[in-house]
Design an enzyme around this catalytic site. Structure first.
Site: not given
Ligand code: NAG
Ligand code: NAG
Ligand code: NAG
Ligand code: NAG
Length: 697
Positions: A143, A198, A484
């Site tokens: 990620d 994220h 996601s």
């Protein structure tokens, strides 16, 4: 009275995670050279094999440049064989023709695609857990990096890393691991630290510890926790911004597999569908599977259009995104007293003050609506702008409007967001990418759906809360929506199952997640069947722990499938086997892969009879009797032989044939059905899809 508006987006002091539509990018340019990935398949089993000199040797054979080693970008040598290098078109062509090369493809960029969500899935404090065993599970997160100081990653009470761990903490500058984050590597930037938010979000969703009193400006106040709070995290940072170079993604797989992770979660993807030998995530996940590691990948955010799912390999668990029962809504009270309700997160109460609305087209000079550079700041000042598209909020914010709405009713009052309970079954988000699988139609994708709307989880305190550069708010926990966010929920369930069934294959874990899934809500008609949005349904962790029967698929089965789509010489390199492909008749087509769902294309307006053969393994009670139950819609009949499967021992396998037959189905009609094996305790469900086309598969 509240009324649901079409779609309402308010941005004034609000957070909206704009779903970035990923576009394939050109290969990275270096003069007339571009970075390409040269995939060479499995690593030779030879002890004296030196990948680096092998890679340089191959490069020397194709390049006129004297120093081949300068062209090498990186070598893949721990878990599979290959390299990335800067090549000219001629060199690329020559390489592609070499017999030791499986494929040569450009390195492009892929895009990134609280937690009440776990409680909604049936996880609560009373849940059966064994923290000691769970703490042996290592989740590899590929990620944007991680924020190691987040409370979600505190290692209080954790012992040292499990003995099997072979990775390192190479997090770079000012990055320390602990007994929770046991490994970190970065392939971009100067450290594994997350500056986007994220990566911290996905890592804490899968394995964050419970943190009490978390909220986003008072919304959804509660405890934020991951699916497997006792598990360890190994972070592999491949994206520095929204863009993630594919040669780095492959490097992360190469390391994560060799480091000894148990599960990989990757919330990254592309919008275009590419063949397996040119898809870095399919390649990485295949070599992970060889080592018993299941990869969970987000389906993509290109919905609701059909055929947009880009994660299509049968050895990957592909995850769609659905809503949870906590719905965050914004109300806009219109001048005429009507209230519009929309989905967004607006953390500020404007104290009941009313603001005039202006339509984007009335506030723009030459161009239309709220397009970039169109709005006139003087006309929108102190007003809420009505834009046709959600993207218009960026422009509205730029010119200083109070808020933006995508509805066409004038004069409004913006109220602080409220949390309401949504009683409908989990509904697949419109942004979630849909099937069918564009390469192997017979493998239904996505496989499963999991929560991915308004998920509250750890964030990077240096990342902006919204994608707007002018937003200077910083938070430790934030809401994000996307496939996601769904992907780490599925990875968390896989990691939850793992310690209870340490010997289960990735396919068995995937099967148990799919066959125990619950109902989901999505479009379901004869043109767009529900399976295209939610696959087998909404993930159900508690049931997945004890599925009764599993559909096993071995590496050999996948190789036989590859034999039907690639040249044998390539399959030889990928598998490392001298004679990987069986005789022509024994090659399996995708329809016959022992997959936990079934799909087939038939010729429209023609009578048909198609047989699927499947094998199930008993993982429930030694002595058990399962009966077949089928649910079908008009147009197709289903026959299962035998109707009853009697097991005498654990791990015993039984084969059955399922035939779908009928007279005639109109062109472009898709008929859904399902098969359920039940023993009174377990329900092992597989969706079945028959599509009428002008060709048969
Ligand atoms: C390391 O990073 C943290 C988080 O940004 C920061 O608070 C700290 O000051 C940094 N330490 C050094 C030595 O740079
Ligand atoms: C709303 O009112 C409260 C108290 O009356 C005040 O503290 C706050 O600043 C006001 N908020 C806005 C956005 O005007
Ligand atoms: C699916 O969603 C629709 C619209 O929200 C709702 O009317 C319907 O009852 C839901 N179906 C189920 C099974 O929950
Ligand atoms: C399933 O079909 C195959 C091929 O038609 C046949 O050889 C096999 O015996 C059948 N299996 C069962 C359990 O009926």
């Amino acid at each position: 009275m509240a009324q649901r508006g079409d779609l309402l987006v308010s941005y004034a002091m609000s957070i909206i995670f704009i779903l970035v539509v990923s576009l394939p990018c050109e290969a990275v340019d270096h003069g007339d050279r571009k970075t390409y990935i040269v995939y060479l398949g499995t690593l030779p089993k030879d002890d004296v094999f030196s990948p680096l000199s092998h890679h340089i040797g191959i490069l020397e054979r194709v390049t006129e440049s004297s120093s081949a080693s300068n062209l090498l970008v990186r070598s893949y040598k721990r878990s599979f064989n290959g390299f990335a290098a800067k090549l000219t078109d001629r060199e690329r062509e020559r390489l592609a023709k070499m017999k030791e090369v499986v494929s040569v493809f450009p390195s492009t960029t892929y895009k990134l695609q609280t937690t009440r969500s776990w409680e909604f899935l049936g996880f609560n404090e009373k849940l059966k857990r064994n923290p000691t065993v769970e703490s042996n599970v290592i989740v590899g997160v590929i990620d944007t990096g991680i924020w190691p100081e987040s409370e979600s990653f505190s290692d209080e009470g954790f012992g040292p890393a499990p003995k099997k761990w072979k990775g390192v903490c190479k997090g770079g500058k000012n990055f320390t691991c602990n007994n929770k984050i046991i490994g970190a590597r970065f392939y971009v930037g100067s450290s594994a630290r997350d500056e986007i938010g994220h990566g911290s979000h996905t890592a804490s969703t899968v394995a964050g510890i419970p943190v009490k009193g978390v909220s986003f400006y008072g919304l959804a106040h509660g405890t934020a926790t991951g699916g497997v709070p006792s598990a360890r995290i190994a972070e592999y940072k491949v994206c520095g911004s929204n863009e993630c170079a594919t040669d780095k993604i492959l490097a992360a797989f190469d390391d994560a597999i060799a480091d000894g992770v148990d599960i990989i979660t990757i919330s990254i993807g592309d919008s275009i569908v590419v063949p397996f030998d040119q898809d870095p995530i399919a390649i990485g996940a295949f070599h992970a599977l060889e080592k018993g590691i299941l990869t969970s990948q987000s389906a993509g955010n290109d919905g609701p259009y059909m055929g947009t799912v880009s994660s299509i390999a049968p050895w990957i668990l592909t995850v769609a995104a659905s809503s949870i029962d906590r719905h965050i809504i914004d109300k806009v009270v219109l001048g005429n007293g009507r209230t519009l309700v929309g989905n967004s997160v607006n953390a500020f109460d404007l104290n009941g003050t009313s603001f005039p609305l202006i339509e984007g087209k009335d506030a723009s000079s030459e161009c239309g609506d709220c397009d970039e550079g169109c709005l006139d700041p003087n006309l929108v000042k102190g007003k809420i702008v009505v834009c046709r598209w959600p993207i218009g909020i960026i422009e509205a914010r730029r010119v200083g409007a109070i808020g933006a709405v995508t509805d066409s009713k004038p004069r409004a009052k913006l109220l602080k967001s409220e949390v309401i309970k949504d009683l409908a079954a989990p509904t697949v988000a419109s942004f979630s990418s849909r099937g069918p699988n564009r390469i192997l139609f017979e493998i239904i994708k996505p496989d499963i759906t999991a929560p991915g709307v308004d998920i509250l989880a750890a964030y990077s305190p240096v990342a902006p809360v919204t994608e707007s550069f002018e937003d200077r708010r910083h938070v430790k926990y934030s809401f994000l929506s996307g496939t996601s966010m769904a992907c780490p929920h599925a990875a968390g369930v896989a990691a939850y199952i793992k310690p209870f069934h340490p010997n289960w294959s990735p396919a068995a874990i995937k099967s148990s997640i799919m066959t125990t899934a619950g109902p989901a809500n999505g479009t379901d008609d004869s043109y767009t069947p529900g399976v295209f949005s939610y696959g087998s349904g909404q993930i159900n962790p508690l049931k997945a722990l004890n599925p009764g029967l599993v559909y096993e698929t071995s590496k050999d089965d996948y190789i036989k499938l590859l034999c039907s789509i690639l040249d044998e010489s390539k399959v030889r390199l990928i598998s490392g086997e001298k004679r990987p492909c069986p005789a022509k008749n024994d090659k399996i087509s995708a329809k016959d892969l022992n997959y936990p769902s079934m799909a087939v294309n038939i010729l429209a307006e023609t009578s048909f009879s198609i047989q699927f053969q499947r094998t199930v393994k008993n993982v429930g009670h030694a002595n058990s009797i399962y009966k077949a139950k089928t649910i079908s819609k008009p147009g197709i009949n289903i026959k299962v032989v035998p109707q009853v499967l009697s097991f005498k021992s654990l791990n015993e396998k039984k084969t059955f044939n399922l035939t779908v037959f009928g007279r005639s189905i109109p062109l472009l009609t898709r008929v859904s059905a399902s098969l359920v094996w039940t023993d009174g305790t377990h329900s092992v469900r597989s969706p079945i899809l028959v599509s009428a086309t002008n060709y048969s598969s």
